[in-house]
Motif scaffolding. Structure first.
Motif, PDB file in Angstrom:
ATOM      1  N   ALA A   1       8.545 -16.157  68.871  1.00  0.00           N
ATOM      2  CA  ALA A   1       7.919 -17.235  69.657  1.00  0.00           C
ATOM      3  C   ALA A   1       8.538 -17.268  71.043  1.00  0.00           C
ATOM      4  N   SER A   2       7.688 -17.148  72.061  1.00  0.00           N
ATOM      5  CA  SER A   2       8.176 -17.281  73.436  1.00  0.00           C
ATOM      6  C   SER A   2       7.215 -18.191  74.206  1.00  0.00           C
ATOM      7  N   GLY A   3       7.327 -18.206  75.533  1.00  0.00           N
ATOM      8  CA  GLY A   3       6.518 -19.149  76.299  1.00  0.00           C
ATOM      9  C   GLY A   3       5.931 -18.520  77.551  1.00  0.00           C
TER      10      GLY A   3
ATOM     11  N   ILE B   1      16.413 -15.212  80.300  1.00  0.00           N
ATOM     12  CA  ILE B   1      17.218 -15.062  79.080  1.00  0.00           C
ATOM     13  C   ILE B   1      16.292 -14.851  77.869  1.00  0.00           C
ATOM     14  N   ARG B   2      15.213 -15.661  77.805  1.00  0.00           N
ATOM     15  CA  ARG B   2      14.251 -15.497  76.704  1.00  0.00           C
ATOM     16  C   ARG B   2      13.635 -14.100  76.719  1.00  0.00           C
ATOM     17  N   GLN B   3      13.359 -13.608  77.945  1.00  0.00           N
ATOM     18  CA  GLN B   3      12.707 -12.310  78.088  1.00  0.00           C
ATOM     19  C   GLN B   3      13.635 -11.168  77.656  1.00  0.00           C
TER      20      GLN B   3
ATOM     21  N   LEU C   1      11.703 -18.597  65.541  1.00  0.00           N
ATOM     22  CA  LEU C   1      11.424 -19.727  66.438  1.00  0.00           C
ATOM     23  C   LEU C   1      12.686 -20.493  66.801  1.00  0.00           C
ATOM     24  N   ALA C   2      13.865 -19.962  66.457  1.00  0.00           N
ATOM     25  CA  ALA C   2      15.102 -20.704  66.761  1.00  0.00           C
ATOM     26  C   ALA C   2      15.493 -20.456  68.212  1.00  0.00           C
ATOM     27  N   SER C   3      15.602 -21.540  68.954  1.00  0.00           N
ATOM     28  CA  SER C   3      15.888 -21.398  70.384  1.00  0.00           C
ATOM     29  C   SER C   3      16.424 -22.725  70.898  1.00  0.00           C
ATOM     30  N   LEU C   4      17.098 -22.662  72.026  1.00  0.00           N
ATOM     31  CA  LEU C   4      17.428 -23.900  72.735  1.00  0.00           C
ATOM     32  C   LEU C   4      16.322 -24.159  73.751  1.00  0.00           C
TER      33      LEU C   4
ATOM     34  N   GLY D   1      21.935 -21.946  57.960  1.00  0.00           N
ATOM     35  CA  GLY D   1      22.655 -20.922  58.716  1.00  0.00           C
ATOM     36  C   GLY D   1      22.499 -21.112  60.205  1.00  0.00           C
ATOM     37  N   ASP D   2      23.408 -20.450  60.937  1.00  0.00           N
ATOM     38  CA  ASP D   2      23.421 -20.549  62.397  1.00  0.00           C
ATOM     39  C   ASP D   2      23.336 -19.123  62.930  1.00  0.00           C
ATOM     40  N   ILE D   3      22.330 -18.844  63.737  1.00  0.00           N
ATOM     41  CA  ILE D   3      22.136 -17.448  64.167  1.00  0.00           C
ATOM     42  C   ILE D   3      23.212 -16.981  65.150  1.00  0.00           C
ATOM     43  N   THR D   4      24.044 -17.893  65.653  1.00  0.00           N
ATOM     44  CA  THR D   4      25.135 -17.453  66.535  1.00  0.00           C
ATOM     45  C   THR D   4      26.349 -16.990  65.719  1.00  0.00           C
TER      46      THR D   4
ATOM     47  N   PHE E   1       3.580 -19.052  73.934  1.00  0.00           N
ATOM     48  CA  PHE E   1       2.988 -20.384  73.870  1.00  0.00           C
ATOM     49  C   PHE E   1       2.891 -21.054  75.237  1.00  0.00           C
ATOM     50  N   GLY E   2       1.799 -21.801  75.417  1.00  0.00           N
ATOM     51  CA  GLY E   2       1.731 -22.782  76.503  1.00  0.00           C
ATOM     52  C   GLY E   2       2.544 -24.003  76.088  1.00  0.00           C
ATOM     53  N   ASP E   3       2.232 -25.164  76.620  1.00  0.00           N
ATOM     54  CA  ASP E   3       2.981 -26.383  76.269  1.00  0.00           C
ATOM     55  C   ASP E   3       2.427 -26.937  74.958  1.00  0.00           C
ATOM     56  N   VAL E   4       3.266 -26.891  73.925  1.00  0.00           N
ATOM     57  CA  VAL E   4       2.816 -27.265  72.578  1.00  0.00           C
ATOM     58  C   VAL E   4       3.101 -28.755  72.346  1.00  0.00           C
ATOM     59  N   TYR E   5       2.036 -29.507  72.050  1.00  0.00           N
ATOM     60  CA  TYR E   5       2.196 -30.950  71.833  1.00  0.00           C
ATOM     61  C   TYR E   5       1.736 -31.298  70.419  1.00  0.00           C
TER      62      TYR E   5
ATOM     63  N   GLN F   1      17.480 -22.712  58.691  1.00  0.00           N
ATOM     64  CA  GLN F   1      17.698 -23.818  59.629  1.00  0.00           C
ATOM     65  C   GLN F   1      19.169 -24.166  59.706  1.00  0.00           C
ATOM     66  N   ARG F   2      19.535 -24.744  60.871  1.00  0.00           N
ATOM     67  CA  ARG F   2      20.942 -25.034  61.143  1.00  0.00           C
ATOM     68  C   ARG F   2      21.424 -26.254  60.360  1.00  0.00           C
ATOM     69  N   GLY F   3      20.547 -27.230  60.237  1.00  0.00           N
ATOM     70  CA  GLY F   3      20.959 -28.459  59.560  1.00  0.00           C
ATOM     71  C   GLY F   3      19.802 -29.000  58.746  1.00  0.00           C
TER      72      GLY F   3
ATOM     73  N   ALA G   1      13.239 -26.079  60.691  1.00  0.00           N
ATOM     74  CA  ALA G   1      13.278 -27.551  60.770  1.00  0.00           C
ATOM     75  C   ALA G   1      12.769 -28.027  62.128  1.00  0.00           C
ATOM     76  N   GLY G   2      12.426 -27.096  63.017  1.00  0.00           N
ATOM     77  CA  GLY G   2      12.006 -27.467  64.367  1.00  0.00           C
ATOM     78  C   GLY G   2      10.572 -27.989  64.400  1.00  0.00           C
ATOM     79  N   PHE G   3      10.143 -28.340  65.590  1.00  0.00           N
ATOM     80  CA  PHE G   3       8.816 -28.932  65.811  1.00  0.00           C
ATOM     81  C   PHE G   3       7.706 -27.983  65.331  1.00  0.00           C
ATOM     82  N   ILE G   4       7.660 -26.781  65.878  1.00  0.00           N
ATOM     83  CA  ILE G   4       6.596 -25.835  65.488  1.00  0.00           C
ATOM     84  C   ILE G   4       6.939 -25.209  64.128  1.00  0.00           C
ATOM     85  N   GLY G   5       8.241 -24.883  63.917  1.00  0.00           N
ATOM     86  CA  GLY G   5       8.656 -24.207  62.685  1.00  0.00           C
ATOM     87  C   GLY G   5       8.294 -25.004  61.438  1.00  0.00           C
TER      88      GLY G   5
HETATM   89  N1  LIG Z   1       7.256 -26.606  72.075  1.00  0.00           N
HETATM   90  C1  LIG Z   1       6.787 -25.941  73.120  1.00  0.00           C
HETATM   91  O1  LIG Z   1       6.073 -26.507  73.966  1.00  0.00           O
HETATM   92  C2  LIG Z   1       7.098 -24.473  73.293  1.00  0.00           C
HETATM   93  C3  LIG Z   1       6.511 -23.802  74.383  1.00  0.00           C
HETATM   94  C4  LIG Z   1       6.797 -22.462  74.570  1.00  0.00           C
HETATM   95  C5  LIG Z   1       7.622 -21.789  73.673  1.00  0.00           C
HETATM   96  N2  LIG Z   1       8.171 -22.453  72.635  1.00  0.00           N
HETATM   97  C6  LIG Z   1       9.077 -21.724  71.738  1.00  0.00           C
HETATM   98  O2  LIG Z   1       8.714 -21.927  70.381  1.00  0.00           O
HETATM   99  C7  LIG Z   1       9.881 -21.954  69.571  1.00  0.00           C
HETATM  100  C8  LIG Z   1       9.935 -23.241  68.768  1.00  0.00           C
HETATM  101  O3  LIG Z   1       9.878 -24.339  69.662  1.00  0.00           O
HETATM  102  P1  LIG Z   1       9.960 -25.837  69.150  1.00  0.00           P
HETATM  103  O4  LIG Z   1       9.200 -26.654  70.128  1.00  0.00           O
HETATM  104  O5  LIG Z   1       9.616 -25.908  67.715  1.00  0.00           O
HETATM  105  O6  LIG Z   1      11.495 -26.131  69.376  1.00  0.00           O
HETATM  106  P2  LIG Z   1      12.535 -26.953  68.483  1.00  0.00           P
HETATM  107  O7  LIG Z   1      11.888 -28.105  67.820  1.00  0.00           O
HETATM  108  O8  LIG Z   1      13.710 -27.217  69.378  1.00  0.00           O
HETATM  109  O9  LIG Z   1      12.923 -25.895  67.364  1.00  0.00           O
HETATM  110  C9  LIG Z   1      13.866 -24.893  67.581  1.00  0.00           C
HETATM  111  C10 LIG Z   1      14.740 -24.830  66.361  1.00  0.00           C
HETATM  112  O10 LIG Z   1      15.737 -23.821  66.591  1.00  0.00           O
HETATM  113  C11 LIG Z   1      16.894 -24.258  65.928  1.00  0.00           C
HETATM  114  N3  LIG Z   1      18.105 -23.638  66.428  1.00  0.00           N
HETATM  115  C12 LIG Z   1      18.671 -23.795  67.653  1.00  0.00           C
HETATM  116  N4  LIG Z   1      19.816 -23.122  67.710  1.00  0.00           N
HETATM  117  C13 LIG Z   1      20.000 -22.539  66.503  1.00  0.00           C
HETATM  118  C14 LIG Z   1      21.011 -21.734  65.936  1.00  0.00           C
HETATM  119  N5  LIG Z   1      22.098 -21.388  66.632  1.00  0.00           N
HETATM  120  N6  LIG Z   1      20.863 -21.294  64.662  1.00  0.00           N
HETATM  121  C15 LIG Z   1      19.769 -21.640  63.941  1.00  0.00           C
HETATM  122  N7  LIG Z   1      18.780 -22.413  64.417  1.00  0.00           N
HETATM  123  C16 LIG Z   1      18.906 -22.862  65.677  1.00  0.00           C
HETATM  124  C17 LIG Z   1      16.937 -25.751  66.188  1.00  0.00           C
HETATM  125  O11 LIG Z   1      17.766 -26.351  65.235  1.00  0.00           O
HETATM  126  P3  LIG Z   1      18.410 -27.806  65.432  1.00  0.00           P
HETATM  127  O12 LIG Z   1      17.285 -28.713  65.053  1.00  0.00           O
HETATM  128  O13 LIG Z   1      19.556 -27.798  64.527  1.00  0.00           O
HETATM  129  O14 LIG Z   1      18.774 -27.911  66.896  1.00  0.00           O
HETATM  130  C18 LIG Z   1      15.474 -26.149  66.077  1.00  0.00           C
HETATM  131  O15 LIG Z   1      15.158 -26.613  64.802  1.00  0.00           O
HETATM  132  C19 LIG Z   1      11.076 -21.789  70.524  1.00  0.00           C
HETATM  133  O16 LIG Z   1      11.403 -20.429  70.607  1.00  0.00           O
HETATM  134  C20 LIG Z   1      10.495 -22.251  71.848  1.00  0.00           C
HETATM  135  O17 LIG Z   1      11.168 -21.711  72.970  1.00  0.00           O
HETATM  136  C21 LIG Z   1       7.933 -23.785  72.417  1.00  0.00           C
END
Ligand SMILES: NC(=O)c1ccc[n+]([C@@H]2O[C@H](COP(=O)([O-])OP(=O)(O)OC[C@H]3O[C@@H](n4cnc5c(N)ncnc54)[C@H](OP(=O)(O)O)[C@@H]3O)[C@@H](O)[C@H]2O)c1
Length: 294
Positions: A102-104, A130-132, A64-67, A44-47, A154-158, A32-34, A10-14
């Motif tokens: 997915a990392s950065g 922590i990511r590493q 791709l689930a991350s804070l 589901g929640d990966i924690t 990934f670089g900065d994803v927009y 996805q969490r929600g 449900a995330g931005f890239i996911g």
């Molecule tokens: N966007 C960038 O510029 C960028 C750059 C470098 C690397 N990345 C990496 O690419 C990946 C995706 O990034 P994104 O931009 O798409 O981030 P995002 O929109 O925040 O997506 C991350 C997803 O992970 C989910 N998540 C968080 N905690 C979880 C849990 N405990 N259980 C299950 N799901 C959980 C979030 O769910 P909720 O919606 O419920 O919070 C969210 O949907 C991440 O690993 C990020 O670090 C992104």
């Protein structure tokens, strides 16, 4: 084409990755969490082990689930990014042939020059360390279990969503956006469609490499990127603010990650994928049009 699992669907890239993989004929399951339940959705929640991953075997799991680095509590970051990765790995280790993480670019720390796949990992923020740790755990675990593994750095994803919409466009429109340290550092950007396209191409290429550096090689400063966005929105260009003041609002890790200059060669990715938005200007214009039409 077989089944694939997108964790963080449900995330931005996911969410864009789900659509990209579906358009290429994969049967996509999304954890996805929600959000709304529906076909292919696993809530589901990966924690919280055991992580639900459905009852099929996967050609590939995309994690791709991350804070984000906006979260400053290391314990909370660790619970999702390290413990969560372990819980997920335990749930899929006998159920998948391949794993894409997915990392950065923060994993490389401050690099004097161009980042490529041979650049050593030297994370210099707690967030990236922590990511590493999760990256290393997953790579070692996959190697031990005979699962192919690639990390996409990934670089900065927009694009029309995520941090770009919530942290940049909304703040520029409201006149509250400031440029940490004047924004005079070069950044490596990537449009979200290309982020998803690269992840899908990594699977098509058979996860040939342990890592892919994923960003446009175009050289642009953060200030140019932000000012182009402001001009396209027809609002005032944000001004600079000293890094120490930015740290109070964004925290030290996010400020450091943002202000660290990054440049990439993009050579390894160019062997498997052609960027649709190599130019940030046209990528930004189409993202802003999509946001304004939504
Ligand atoms: N966007 C960038 O510029 C960028 C750059 C470098 C690397 N990345 C990496 O690419 C990946 C995706 O990034 P994104 O931009 O798409 O981030 P995002 O929109 O925040 O997506 C991350 C997803 O992970 C989910 N998540 C968080 N905690 C979880 C849990 N405990 N259980 C299950 N799901 C959980 C979030 O769910 P909720 O919606 O419920 O919070 C969210 O949907 C991440 O690993 C990020 O670090 C992104």
């Amino acid at each position: 084409m077989g089944d694939v699992l997108v964790v963080g669907s449900a995330g931005f890239i996911g969410s864009v990755l789900v659509r990209t993989l579906e358009s290429r004929g994969h049967r996509v399951h999304g954890l996805q969490r929600g959000g709304a339940d529906g076909p292919g959705v696993i809530l589901g929640d990966i924690t919280k082990p055991p992580v639900p991953v459905g009852d099929v075997s996967y050609d590939c799991v995309f994690h791709l689930a991350s804070l984000t680095p906006m979260v400053r509590d290391a314990g909370v970051l660790r619970s999702v990014n390290v413990e969560g990765a372990r819980n997920l790995f335990e749930a899929v280790r006998d159920r998948t042939d391949a794993f894409v993480y997915a990392s950065g670019l923060g994993a490389y720390g401050s690099v004097d020059g161009v980042i490529s796949e041979s650049t050593p990992y030297r994370p210099d923020t707690e967030f990236a360390q922590i990511r590493q740790e999760a990256h290393q755990y997953l790579e070692d675990g996959c190697r031990g279990a005979g699962i192919r593994f690639s990390a996409v750095m990934f670089g900065d994803v927009y694009g029309p969503g995520g941090w770009f919409r919530d942290m940049l466009v909304k703040r520029i429109r409201a006149g509250t956006m400031m440029l940490p340290a004047g924004g005079r550092y070069r950044k490596a950007f990537l449009h979200v469609e290309d982020a998803a396209g690269i992840m899908s191409a990594v699977l098509n290429a058979g996860l040939e490499r342990p890592a892919y550096v994923a960003a446009s090689p175009q050289s642009v400063t953060f200030r140019e990127f932000v000012w182009h966005t402001a001009d396209a929105l027809g609002v005032r260009r944000p001004r600079g603010v000293p890094a120490f003041a930015a740290r109070l609002v964004l925290g030290k890790d996010l400020t450091k990650l943002l202000c660290t200059p990054t440049a990439v060669s993009g050579e390894a990715v160019s062997e498997i994928y052609q960027l649709k938005h190599a130019d940030y200007g046209s990528g930004l214009d189409s993202s802003i049009s999509a946001l304004e039409g939504s």
